[in-house]
Design a protein around this motif. Structure first.
Motif, PDB file in Angstrom:
ATOM      1  N   VAL A 152       0.764  -1.401   0.456  1.00 34.92           N
ATOM      2  CA  VAL A 152       0.016  -0.126   0.077  1.00 34.92           C
ATOM      3  C   VAL A 152       0.885   1.621   0.200  1.00 34.92           C
ATOM      4  CG1 VAL A 152      -0.162  -0.148   2.050  1.00 34.92           C
ATOM      5  CG2 VAL A 152      -2.077   0.719   0.842  1.00 34.92           C
ATOM      6  N   LEU A 153       1.683   0.923   0.516  1.00 31.88           N
ATOM      7  CA  LEU A 153       2.190   2.416   0.373  1.00 31.88           C
ATOM      8  C   LEU A 153       3.762   2.629  -1.225  1.00 31.88           C
ATOM      9  CD1 LEU A 153       4.835   1.974   3.899  1.00 31.88           C
ATOM     10  CD2 LEU A 153       2.790   3.298   3.282  1.00 31.88           C
ATOM     11  N   GLY A 154       3.038   1.891  -2.076  1.00 35.13           N
ATOM     12  CA  GLY A 154       3.432   2.263  -3.120  1.00 35.13           C
ATOM     13  C   GLY A 154       5.215   2.510  -3.774  1.00 35.13           C
ATOM     14  N   ASN A 155       5.874   1.932  -2.410  1.00 39.59           N
ATOM     15  CA  ASN A 155       7.148   1.847  -2.611  1.00 39.59           C
ATOM     16  C   ASN A 155       8.328   0.556  -3.612  1.00 39.59           C
ATOM     17  OD1 ASN A 155       6.728   0.461  -0.648  1.00 39.59           O
ATOM     18  ND2 ASN A 155       8.490   1.798   0.310  1.00 39.59           N
ATOM     19  N   GLY A 156       7.136  -0.597  -4.139  1.00 39.10           N
ATOM     20  CA  GLY A 156       8.572  -1.371  -4.836  1.00 39.10           C
ATOM     21  C   GLY A 156       7.882  -2.423  -3.514  1.00 39.10           C
ATOM     22  N   VAL A 157       7.699  -2.276  -2.384  1.00 39.88           N
ATOM     23  CA  VAL A 157       7.695  -2.716  -0.733  1.00 39.88           C
ATOM     24  C   VAL A 157       6.147  -3.937  -0.334  1.00 39.88           C
ATOM     25  CG1 VAL A 157       8.265  -3.156   1.288  1.00 39.88           C
ATOM     26  CG2 VAL A 157       9.734  -2.117  -0.364  1.00 39.88           C
ATOM     27  N   PHE A 158       6.103  -5.374  -0.618  1.00 35.10           N
ATOM     28  CA  PHE A 158       4.720  -6.089  -0.165  1.00 35.10           C
ATOM     29  C   PHE A 158       4.404  -5.257   1.090  1.00 35.10           C
ATOM     30  CE2 PHE A 158       4.282  -8.043  -3.733  1.00 35.10           C
ATOM     31  CZ  PHE A 158       3.184  -7.559  -4.325  1.00 35.10           C
ATOM     32  N   GLY A 159       6.136  -5.264   2.055  1.00 33.89           N
ATOM     33  CA  GLY A 159       5.972  -5.179   3.700  1.00 33.89           C
ATOM     34  C   GLY A 159       5.925  -5.867   4.428  1.00 33.89           C
ATOM     35  N   THR A 160       4.912  -5.533   5.326  1.00 37.13           N
ATOM     36  CA  THR A 160       4.135  -5.969   7.092  1.00 37.13           C
ATOM     37  C   THR A 160       3.481  -5.038   7.761  1.00 37.13           C
ATOM     38  OG1 THR A 160       5.661  -5.464   8.252  1.00 37.13           O
ATOM     39  CG2 THR A 160       6.148  -7.138   7.342  1.00 37.13           C
ATOM     40  N   LEU A 161       2.797  -5.509   8.671  1.00 35.52           N
ATOM     41  CA  LEU A 161       1.803  -4.307   9.057  1.00 35.52           C
ATOM     42  C   LEU A 161       2.233  -3.899  10.329  1.00 35.52           C
ATOM     43  CD1 LEU A 161      -1.167  -6.949  10.233  1.00 35.52           C
ATOM     44  CD2 LEU A 161      -1.156  -4.882   9.045  1.00 35.52           C
ATOM     45  N   SER A 162       3.777  -4.528  10.805  1.00 33.22           N
ATOM     46  CA  SER A 162       4.498  -3.491  11.647  1.00 33.22           C
ATOM     47  C   SER A 162       4.721  -1.550  10.418  1.00 33.22           C
ATOM     48  CB  SER A 162       6.010  -3.541  11.741  1.00 33.22           C
ATOM     49  OG  SER A 162       5.829  -4.700  11.584  1.00 33.22           O
ATOM     50  N   PRO A 163       4.681  -1.259  11.676  1.00 33.01           N
ATOM     51  CA  PRO A 163       4.453   0.715  10.918  1.00 33.01           C
ATOM     52  C   PRO A 163       5.361   0.791  10.275  1.00 33.01           C
ATOM     53  CG  PRO A 163       4.479   0.228  13.815  1.00 33.01           C
ATOM     54  CD  PRO A 163       4.109  -1.179  12.770  1.00 33.01           C
ATOM     55  N   GLY A 164       5.439   2.168   9.050  1.00 37.80           N
ATOM     56  CA  GLY A 164       6.527   2.787   9.084  1.00 37.80           C
ATOM     57  C   GLY A 164       6.887   3.897   9.504  1.00 37.80           C
ATOM     58  N   PRO A 165       7.137   4.414   9.832  1.00 37.30           N
ATOM     59  CA  PRO A 165       6.824   5.555  10.431  1.00 37.30           C
ATOM     60  C   PRO A 165       8.322   6.838   9.209  1.00 37.30           C
ATOM     61  CG  PRO A 165       8.436   5.058  12.129  1.00 37.30           C
ATOM     62  CD  PRO A 165       8.508   4.139  11.013  1.00 37.30           C
ATOM     63  N   THR A 166       8.876   6.139   8.884  1.00 34.75           N
ATOM     64  CA  THR A 166       9.584   7.244   7.792  1.00 34.75           C
ATOM     65  C   THR A 166       8.770   7.246   6.107  1.00 34.75           C
ATOM     66  OG1 THR A 166      11.433   6.651   9.220  1.00 34.75           O
ATOM     67  CG2 THR A 166      11.581   7.585   6.702  1.00 34.75           C
ATOM     68  N   PRO A 167       8.285   8.636   5.942  1.00 31.75           N
ATOM     69  CA  PRO A 167       7.798   8.676   4.936  1.00 31.75           C
ATOM     70  C   PRO A 167       8.910   8.204   3.725  1.00 31.75           C
ATOM     71  CG  PRO A 167       7.650  10.810   6.588  1.00 31.75           C
ATOM     72  CD  PRO A 167       8.819   9.547   6.667  1.00 31.75           C
ATOM     73  N   THR A 168       8.111   6.927   2.523  1.00 32.84           N
ATOM     74  CA  THR A 168       8.984   6.915   1.389  1.00 32.84           C
ATOM     75  C   THR A 168       8.310   7.500   0.635  1.00 32.84           C
ATOM     76  OG1 THR A 168       7.821   4.962   1.687  1.00 32.84           O
ATOM     77  CG2 THR A 168       9.655   4.780   2.844  1.00 32.84           C
ATOM     78  N   LEU A 169       9.391   7.251  -0.775  1.00 34.87           N
ATOM     79  CA  LEU A 169       8.647   7.875  -1.797  1.00 34.87           C
ATOM     80  C   LEU A 169       7.870   6.678  -3.057  1.00 34.87           C
ATOM     81  CD1 LEU A 169       8.755  10.579  -4.361  1.00 34.87           C
ATOM     82  CD2 LEU A 169      11.416   9.224  -4.961  1.00 34.87           C
ATOM     83  N   VAL A 170       6.858   7.263  -3.453  1.00 29.79           N
ATOM     84  CA  VAL A 170       6.188   6.359  -4.334  1.00 29.79           C
ATOM     85  C   VAL A 170       6.950   6.227  -5.101  1.00 29.79           C
ATOM     86  CG1 VAL A 170       3.450   6.163  -5.280  1.00 29.79           C
ATOM     87  CG2 VAL A 170       3.875   6.823  -2.916  1.00 29.79           C
ATOM     88  N   SER A 171       7.010   5.116  -5.971  1.00 35.80           N
ATOM     89  CA  SER A 171       7.505   4.492  -7.167  1.00 35.80           C
ATOM     90  C   SER A 171       7.033   4.845  -8.903  1.00 35.80           C
ATOM     91  CB  SER A 171       7.447   3.210  -6.998  1.00 35.80           C
ATOM     92  OG  SER A 171       7.926   2.531  -6.321  1.00 35.80           O
ATOM     93  N   GLY A 172       7.697   5.362  -9.525  1.00 34.38           N
ATOM     94  CA  GLY A 172       6.755   5.865 -11.004  1.00 34.38           C
ATOM     95  C   GLY A 172       7.770   6.877 -11.455  1.00 34.38           C
ATOM     96  N   SER A 173       7.720   7.795 -10.677  1.00 34.24           N
ATOM     97  CA  SER A 173       8.140   9.400 -11.125  1.00 34.24           C
ATOM     98  C   SER A 173       7.068  10.219 -11.596  1.00 34.24           C
ATOM     99  CB  SER A 173       9.091   8.928 -12.111  1.00 34.24           C
ATOM    100  OG  SER A 173      10.824   7.902 -11.716  1.00 34.24           O
ATOM    101  N   HIS A 174       5.860   9.623 -10.680  1.00 38.03           N
ATOM    102  CA  HIS A 174       4.968  11.119 -11.162  1.00 38.03           C
ATOM    103  C   HIS A 174       4.746  12.008 -10.555  1.00 38.03           C
ATOM    104  CE1 HIS A 174       4.090   7.520 -13.963  1.00 38.03           C
ATOM    105  NE2 HIS A 174       3.850   6.651 -13.077  1.00 38.03           N
ATOM    106  N   GLN A 175       4.215  13.198 -11.675  1.00 31.96           N
ATOM    107  CA  GLN A 175       4.059  13.970 -10.902  1.00 31.96           C
ATOM    108  C   GLN A 175       2.708  13.997 -10.317  1.00 31.96           C
ATOM    109  OE1 GLN A 175       6.616  16.928  -9.748  1.00 31.96           O
ATOM    110  NE2 GLN A 175       7.569  15.076 -10.243  1.00 31.96           N
ATOM    111  N   TRP A 176       2.533  13.857  -9.118  1.00 31.09           N
ATOM    112  CA  TRP A 176       0.429  13.688  -8.942  1.00 31.09           C
ATOM    113  C   TRP A 176       0.021  14.565  -8.451  1.00 31.09           C
ATOM    114  CZ3 TRP A 176      -0.168   8.725  -8.926  1.00 31.09           C
ATOM    115  CH2 TRP A 176       1.112   8.013  -9.446  1.00 31.09           C
ATOM    116  N   THR A 177      -1.184  14.374  -8.580  1.00 31.26           N
ATOM    117  CA  THR A 177      -2.269  16.107  -8.526  1.00 31.26           C
ATOM    118  C   THR A 177      -3.185  15.216  -7.755  1.00 31.26           C
ATOM    119  OG1 THR A 177      -3.805  15.299 -10.413  1.00 31.26           O
ATOM    120  CG2 THR A 177      -1.513  16.458 -10.618  1.00 31.26           C
TER     121      THR A 177
END
Length: 186
Positions: free
Chosen positions: A42-67
């Motif tokens: 769900v973080l969109g960063n290329g990792v499937f991850g876990t239910l453990s919280p990740g408090p550090t913001p990670t860049l969403v993959s794809g190099s898009h300019q989001w609106t």
């Protein structure tokens, strides 16, 4: 600073969201960052991850300019400037609109994936679970995911993993969808 944010149970900048413990935000450069629980990618960063919280913001993959960004339970959808709608995370009931559904690893994606036929999406709304709806640049409304209670507006209660056009031929300025229904402003 952030220009848009989708956070757990909050209304920020017009984006109503109810999430499963994660937050996504768009900064002034158009980059998007997500943080929190990373289950189903769900973080969109290329990792499937876990239910453990990740408090550090990670860049969403794809190099898009989001609106625009919308967050649901274990999936997110967003609009990229000039390239339409994308979704990522868990897509068991067709929530991602990418043509894949079923409950297994194939329906989960951990990077932004184009919504089928969504290159002209201008706005997107997703419920807590079960899918989403969008308005195209030509004001056509379309929805995908669980078809329960007529939520898709297509005259059918069949679940679909690709967007279907909302019946009636109306032009929409905005939509808001939940698991059990969708409303629009025409």
């Amino acid at each position: 600073g952030f220009t848009r944010i989708a956070a757990a149970g909050a209304t920020q900048y017009g984006a109503v969201t109810t999430t499963a413990g994660y937050t996504c935000g768009i900064i002034t450069t158009g980059d998007m960052y997500c943080w929190g629980v990373s289950w189903f990618g769900v973080l969109g960063n290329g990792v499937f991850g876990t239910l453990s919280p990740g408090p550090t913001p990670t860049l969403v993959s794809g190099s898009h300019q989001w609106t625009e960004v919308a967050a649901g339970m274990y999936y997110a959808c967003a609009v990229a400037n000039g390239s339409g709608g994308y979704c990522w995370g868990g897509g068991g009931a067709g929530e991602l609109g990418d043509g894949i559904s079923g409950h297994g690893s194939a329906d989960n994606v951990n990077i932004p994936t184009p919504i089928s036929g969504g290159s002209t999406i201008g706005t997107v709304s997703i419920g807590e679970q079960g899918g989403g709806c969008a308005v195209t640049l030509t004001k056509t409304a379309m929805c995908w995911g669980a078809g329960v209670w007529g939520r898709l507006g297509s005259g059918s209660e069949t679940t679909t993993d690709v967007p279907v056009v909302v019946s009636g031929g109306l032009s929409f300025d905005a939509l808001s969808t939940t698991y059990s229904g969708t409303c629009g402003i025409s």
